[in-house]
Each structure stands twice: as structure tokens, then as C-alpha cells.
Design a protein around this motif. Sequence first.
Motif, PDB file in Angstrom:
ATOM      1  N   ILE A  89       1.539   1.513  -9.083  1.00 56.86           N
ATOM      2  CA  ILE A  89       0.480   0.604  -9.527  1.00 56.86           C
ATOM      3  C   ILE A  89       1.051  -0.390 -10.538  1.00 56.86           C
ATOM      4  CG2 ILE A  89      -1.666   0.488 -10.871  1.00 56.86           C
ATOM      5  CD1 ILE A  89      -2.379   3.242  -9.554  1.00 56.86           C
ATOM      6  N   GLY A  90       1.943   0.105 -11.401  1.00 56.83           N
ATOM      7  CA  GLY A  90       2.589  -0.772 -12.371  1.00 56.83           C
ATOM      8  C   GLY A  90       3.454  -1.831 -11.724  1.00 56.83           C
ATOM      9  N   GLU A  91       3.894  -1.593 -10.487  1.00 57.35           N
ATOM     10  CA  GLU A  91       4.694  -2.568  -9.751  1.00 57.35           C
ATOM     11  C   GLU A  91       3.825  -3.497  -8.898  1.00 57.35           C
ATOM     12  OE1 GLU A  91       7.546  -0.440  -7.439  1.00 57.35           O
ATOM     13  OE2 GLU A  91       8.360   0.650  -9.157  1.00 57.35           O
ATOM     14  N   GLY A  92       2.496  -3.334  -9.012  1.00 52.88           N
ATOM     15  CA  GLY A  92       1.593  -4.211  -8.281  1.00 52.88           C
ATOM     16  C   GLY A  92       1.114  -3.668  -6.945  1.00 52.88           C
ATOM     17  N   TRP A  93       1.409  -2.392  -6.676  1.00 57.50           N
ATOM     18  CA  TRP A  93       0.967  -1.791  -5.424  1.00 57.50           C
ATOM     19  C   TRP A  93      -0.472  -1.297  -5.556  1.00 57.50           C
ATOM     20  CZ3 TRP A  93       4.425   0.772  -1.410  1.00 57.50           C
ATOM     21  CH2 TRP A  93       5.713   0.194  -1.399  1.00 57.50           C
ATOM     22  N   GLN A  94      -1.149  -1.134  -4.435  1.00 62.04           N
ATOM     23  CA  GLN A  94      -2.398  -0.377  -4.395  1.00 62.04           C
ATOM     24  C   GLN A  94      -2.076   1.018  -3.845  1.00 62.04           C
ATOM     25  OE1 GLN A  94      -5.295  -2.016  -1.517  1.00 62.04           O
ATOM     26  NE2 GLN A  94      -3.682  -3.360  -0.742  1.00 62.04           N
ATOM     27  N   VAL A  95      -2.812   2.012  -4.300  1.00 58.63           N
ATOM     28  CA  VAL A  95      -2.563   3.400  -3.915  1.00 58.63           C
ATOM     29  C   VAL A  95      -3.815   3.984  -3.289  1.00 58.63           C
ATOM     30  CG1 VAL A  95      -1.944   5.709  -4.717  1.00 58.63           C
ATOM     31  CG2 VAL A  95      -0.829   3.708  -5.725  1.00 58.63           C
ATOM     32  N   TRP A  96      -3.645   4.555  -2.093  1.00 61.47           N
ATOM     33  CA  TRP A  96      -4.739   5.180  -1.370  1.00 61.47           C
ATOM     34  C   TRP A  96      -4.499   6.681  -1.264  1.00 61.47           C
ATOM     35  CZ3 TRP A  96      -4.940   1.568   3.567  1.00 61.47           C
ATOM     36  CH2 TRP A  96      -5.281   0.269   3.176  1.00 61.47           C
ATOM     37  N   LEU A  97      -5.576   7.452  -1.296  1.00 57.97           N
ATOM     38  CA  LEU A  97      -5.499   8.905  -1.138  1.00 57.97           C
ATOM     39  C   LEU A  97      -6.161   9.313   0.168  1.00 57.97           C
ATOM     40  CD1 LEU A  97      -6.540  10.009  -4.748  1.00 57.97           C
ATOM     41  CD2 LEU A  97      -4.253   9.540  -3.885  1.00 57.97           C
ATOM     42  N   PHE A  98      -5.521  10.230   0.892  1.00 54.80           N
ATOM     43  CA  PHE A  98      -6.049  10.699   2.174  1.00 54.80           C
ATOM     44  C   PHE A  98      -6.104  12.218   2.213  1.00 54.80           C
ATOM     45  CE2 PHE A  98      -4.354   6.521   3.198  1.00 54.80           C
ATOM     46  CZ  PHE A  98      -5.346   5.978   3.996  1.00 54.80           C
ATOM     47  N   GLY A  99      -7.070  12.729   2.958  1.00 58.49           N
ATOM     48  CA  GLY A  99      -7.193  14.171   3.135  1.00 58.49           C
ATOM     49  C   GLY A  99      -8.576  14.538   3.624  1.00 58.49           C
ATOM     50  N   ILE A 155       0.836  -1.200   0.000  1.00 62.80           N
ATOM     51  CA  ILE A 155       0.000   0.000   0.000  1.00 62.80           C
ATOM     52  C   ILE A 155       0.872   1.253   0.000  1.00 62.80           C
ATOM     53  CG2 ILE A 155      -1.726   1.333   1.275  1.00 62.80           C
ATOM     54  CD1 ILE A 155      -2.437  -1.455   2.633  1.00 62.80           C
ATOM     55  N   LEU A 156       0.636   2.134  -0.986  1.00 65.35           N
ATOM     56  CA  LEU A 156       1.241   3.462  -0.996  1.00 65.35           C
ATOM     57  C   LEU A 156       0.144   4.468  -0.666  1.00 65.35           C
ATOM     58  CD1 LEU A 156       3.486   5.552  -1.612  1.00 65.35           C
ATOM     59  CD2 LEU A 156       2.693   5.531  -3.991  1.00 65.35           C
ATOM     60  N   ALA A 157       0.360   5.247   0.379  1.00 62.99           N
ATOM     61  CA  ALA A 157      -0.590   6.294   0.761  1.00 62.99           C
ATOM     62  C   ALA A 157      -0.088   7.633   0.239  1.00 62.99           C
ATOM     63  CB  ALA A 157      -0.745   6.341   2.276  1.00 62.99           C
ATOM     64  N   LEU A 158      -0.987   8.378  -0.403  1.00 62.91           N
ATOM     65  CA  LEU A 158      -0.666   9.719  -0.883  1.00 62.91           C
ATOM     66  C   LEU A 158      -1.495  10.732  -0.100  1.00 62.91           C
ATOM     67  CD1 LEU A 158      -0.709   9.179  -4.775  1.00 62.91           C
ATOM     68  CD2 LEU A 158       1.222   8.958  -3.192  1.00 62.91           C
ATOM     69  N   CYS A 159      -0.841  11.787   0.359  1.00 62.20           N
ATOM     70  CA  CYS A 159      -1.514  12.862   1.098  1.00 62.20           C
ATOM     71  C   CYS A 159      -1.287  14.157   0.325  1.00 62.20           C
ATOM     72  CB  CYS A 159      -0.975  12.962   2.516  1.00 62.20           C
ATOM     73  SG  CYS A 159      -1.042  11.406   3.443  1.00 62.20           S
ATOM     74  N   PRO A 160      -2.122  14.451  -0.670  1.00 61.64           N
ATOM     75  CA  PRO A 160      -1.848  15.539  -1.602  1.00 61.64           C
ATOM     76  C   PRO A 160      -2.340  16.917  -1.149  1.00 61.64           C
ATOM     77  CG  PRO A 160      -3.780  14.358  -2.327  1.00 61.64           C
ATOM     78  CD  PRO A 160      -3.282  13.641  -1.090  1.00 61.64           C
ATOM     79  N   THR A 208      -5.049   8.609 -13.000  1.00 61.86           N
ATOM     80  CA  THR A 208      -4.612   7.220 -12.820  1.00 61.86           C
ATOM     81  C   THR A 208      -5.681   6.228 -13.299  1.00 61.86           C
ATOM     82  OG1 THR A 208      -5.402   7.305 -10.518  1.00 61.86           O
ATOM     83  CG2 THR A 208      -3.070   7.734 -10.890  1.00 61.86           C
ATOM     84  N   GLY A 209      -6.623   6.726 -14.064  1.00 64.54           N
ATOM     85  CA  GLY A 209      -7.635   5.827 -14.623  1.00 64.54           C
ATOM     86  C   GLY A 209      -8.587   5.253 -13.599  1.00 64.54           C
ATOM     87  N   GLY A 210      -8.773   5.951 -12.493  1.00 64.59           N
ATOM     88  CA  GLY A 210      -9.721   5.504 -11.479  1.00 64.59           C
ATOM     89  C   GLY A 210      -9.250   4.334 -10.651  1.00 64.59           C
ATOM     90  N   VAL A 211      -7.961   4.028 -10.707  1.00 60.10           N
ATOM     91  CA  VAL A 211      -7.450   2.853  -9.993  1.00 60.10           C
ATOM     92  C   VAL A 211      -7.212   3.138  -8.515  1.00 60.10           C
ATOM     93  CG1 VAL A 211      -5.554   1.189  -9.891  1.00 60.10           C
ATOM     94  CG2 VAL A 211      -6.416   1.977 -12.105  1.00 60.10           C
ATOM     95  N   CYS A 212      -6.843   4.365  -8.177  1.00 59.69           N
ATOM     96  CA  CYS A 212      -6.549   4.695  -6.782  1.00 59.69           C
ATOM     97  C   CYS A 212      -7.810   4.589  -5.923  1.00 59.69           C
ATOM     98  CB  CYS A 212      -6.003   6.112  -6.661  1.00 59.69           C
ATOM     99  SG  CYS A 212      -4.421   6.377  -7.450  1.00 59.69           S
ATOM    100  N   ARG A 213      -7.609   4.223  -4.674  1.00 58.12           N
ATOM    101  CA  ARG A 213      -8.724   4.211  -3.726  1.00 58.12           C
ATOM    102  C   ARG A 213      -8.741   5.558  -3.007  1.00 58.12           C
ATOM    103  NH1 ARG A 213     -10.796  -0.623   0.218  1.00 58.12           N
ATOM    104  NH2 ARG A 213     -12.702   0.454   0.878  1.00 58.12           N
ATOM    105  N   ASN A 214      -9.838   6.264  -3.140  1.00 58.81           N
ATOM    106  CA  ASN A 214      -9.916   7.645  -2.685  1.00 58.81           C
ATOM    107  C   ASN A 214     -10.651   7.723  -1.349  1.00 58.81           C
ATOM    108  OD1 ASN A 214      -9.925  10.380  -2.427  1.00 58.81           O
ATOM    109  ND2 ASN A 214     -11.116  10.798  -4.267  1.00 58.81           N
ATOM    110  N   PHE A 215      -9.889   7.904  -0.259  1.00 60.14           N
ATOM    111  CA  PHE A 215     -10.476   8.052   1.069  1.00 60.14           C
ATOM    112  C   PHE A 215     -10.663   9.523   1.450  1.00 60.14           C
ATOM    113  CE2 PHE A 215      -8.397   3.828   1.612  1.00 60.14           C
ATOM    114  CZ  PHE A 215      -9.512   3.096   2.014  1.00 60.14           C
ATOM    115  N   VAL A 216     -10.326  10.432   0.564  1.00 58.85           N
ATOM    116  CA  VAL A 216     -10.378  11.859   0.881  1.00 58.85           C
ATOM    117  C   VAL A 216     -11.804  12.293   1.205  1.00 58.85           C
ATOM    118  CG1 VAL A 216     -10.045  14.180  -0.036  1.00 58.85           C
ATOM    119  CG2 VAL A 216      -8.322  12.428  -0.438  1.00 58.85           C
TER     120      VAL A 216
END
Length: 320
Positions: free
Chosen positions: A191-201, A163-168, A216-224
Amino acid sequence: MVMAQSLFIALKQQTPDCLIDVLAPAWSLPLLARMPQVRQGIAMPLGHGQFGLGARLRLGRQLRGRYDQAIVLPNSWKSALVPFFADIPLRTGYLGELRWGLLNDARRLDKKRLTMTVQRFVALGLAGDAKLPPDCPIPQLAIGTEQRQQAREKFSIDAVKKILALCPGAEYGPAKRWPAEHFAAVANAKIGEGWQVWLFGSDKDRPVADAIVELTGGVCRNFVGETTLAEAVDLLALADAVVSNDSGLMHVAAALDKKIVAVYGSSDPGFTPPLNPAAQILSLKLACSPCFKRDCPFGHTRCLIELGPEQVLAALEADR
């Protein structure tokens, strides 16, 4: 609030039996609940900027007889009123807005010796003649196994992929926000390396989060805007790595001992860095920065635009 935990830890190191209660905004109480040093958080009944003399007087009277010392971290005049009305015997803080009388242990802030916010907090927990700058304990939020499991179950977390978390977001302003397209480039690479990406805010970060999702083509999981602060903290505890602007969530991730890459633009990484020695801090250190402005005074925001996704990806690959 995360930086304040360094003070709480220092107080417990000095006096293990001391009991620490924290008067703070209601939104921050979930953070305090994850700090083992704090007995309880008390919700401040007034919002930011509200004077509310009557409410402060009533709260102070409710707290009378319960405490030996109050340490006032904000420098505003009104923030010292509740401890004064509570008649707490020792009231410590920086002189700030000429708070003689309200504080009976008023100290002058030496900004040259105390260059970091966390140092200024911890120093207030020491004797007035203590050697400065002080040693500052690393904040450590405690997330239990049950809390992690509840987060997994509520949000149906895939426990297999990294899991990669992004806090933009960065509430202060655009001059602290790395571009959405840069965040998206990092997300696409992982994502290309097989990770899932989450967004926080928070709700205010929805526009930038939506832009990243689209890129990102709607692939990220958006928790914002979709979680409480408590849930965001518990979900961040599940992440393998975090990329963040200089923001509150950056400090939370550092206190969770995450592998973190912190991107700095208009702010100073020497003043409010992530308080974890393993954190990777990226700043171009241009001649015009740090400017501490909400918006770039030159209109180009080169300090962020020219800090490329490849630099962040390299920092993520580096050993801690």
C-alpha cells in the motif's frame, strides 16, 4: 479440481476429439466452466461424506449409454458407484478401498514413482503400462475479456493502481495459515508503494480477513465471503500478484498465470505445489515439517511464524 485440469489437457492432447464431462460438487462447476477442455460439468447431488446409495443409483441410470470411459479420481469406494451403475464400459481408477469389480481398470498406486497429486491424476489418463511419472500439462483457466469487464463494472475496480491479492485462509487448519500480522505487514508495504490490496476467501476466513483489515487501517478491500467462486476467480484474474497459503485459491492463481508467492507450513510443497513453474514457493523446511497436521503438534507453528514478511516481499520483487 485445478490439478484435475492437467488430466483433461493430457486427454485432449492424446485424443483431440474426445468429449469430457466432469461429475463434481456443484460449488466447483464455475471452475469447470473456465476449462476449455471440459464440455460440461455435472453437479453431484450428494455432499461430502454422504453415501446416498439411491441417489447414486438414479444418477448412474441417467448416465447410461453416454460414455466410453470413466476416470475416477477419488479413492473412496462410494465414488466408483455412479460409473458402475452407469454401466460405463471402461472404468479406470486406483484400487483405493478395494474397488475390484466396481472398476474394471483398477490400478495400484505407486506412491514412490507418483509423488505428486497431479502426477497421479494424469497417470490415470494413460495406458496402464505407460512410462511413469508422466509429463503434466500446466493448468490454465480461461477468463474472457467480457468476464473481466463484468467483474470490473460490478465491483467498481480501480484499473490504474496495481493489485495485490491476499488469500489468507486454508480450510484444512491453522497449521497451514500464515499469521494475519504477517499478511498485514506485506499489505502495508505494498500500500505504501501505491498498490491496492484485495482479500479473498470463504465465509470461514472472515476472522483472519477482518484482522488483516484492522491491522492495515481499513485500507484493504475485503472480498472474503462477499463473492461467488466464479466472481473470485474473475477478480483474481485482474490481480498483478498473489500471496497465498497452500489452498485452493493458490492453485486458482497459479492456473491464472499470476505472479504468486505460496507460503507452506504443515503441508508439503513437493506433493501439492502450485502448478506453474514461475510460482515462488516459500517454506522454512524445519525438521518437524511437513507434519500434515491441522494444528501444530508442538504448539509453536514456527514453520509459519518464523517465515517473515520480508521474505515474502523479496519474493514479490524477484523476477518471474
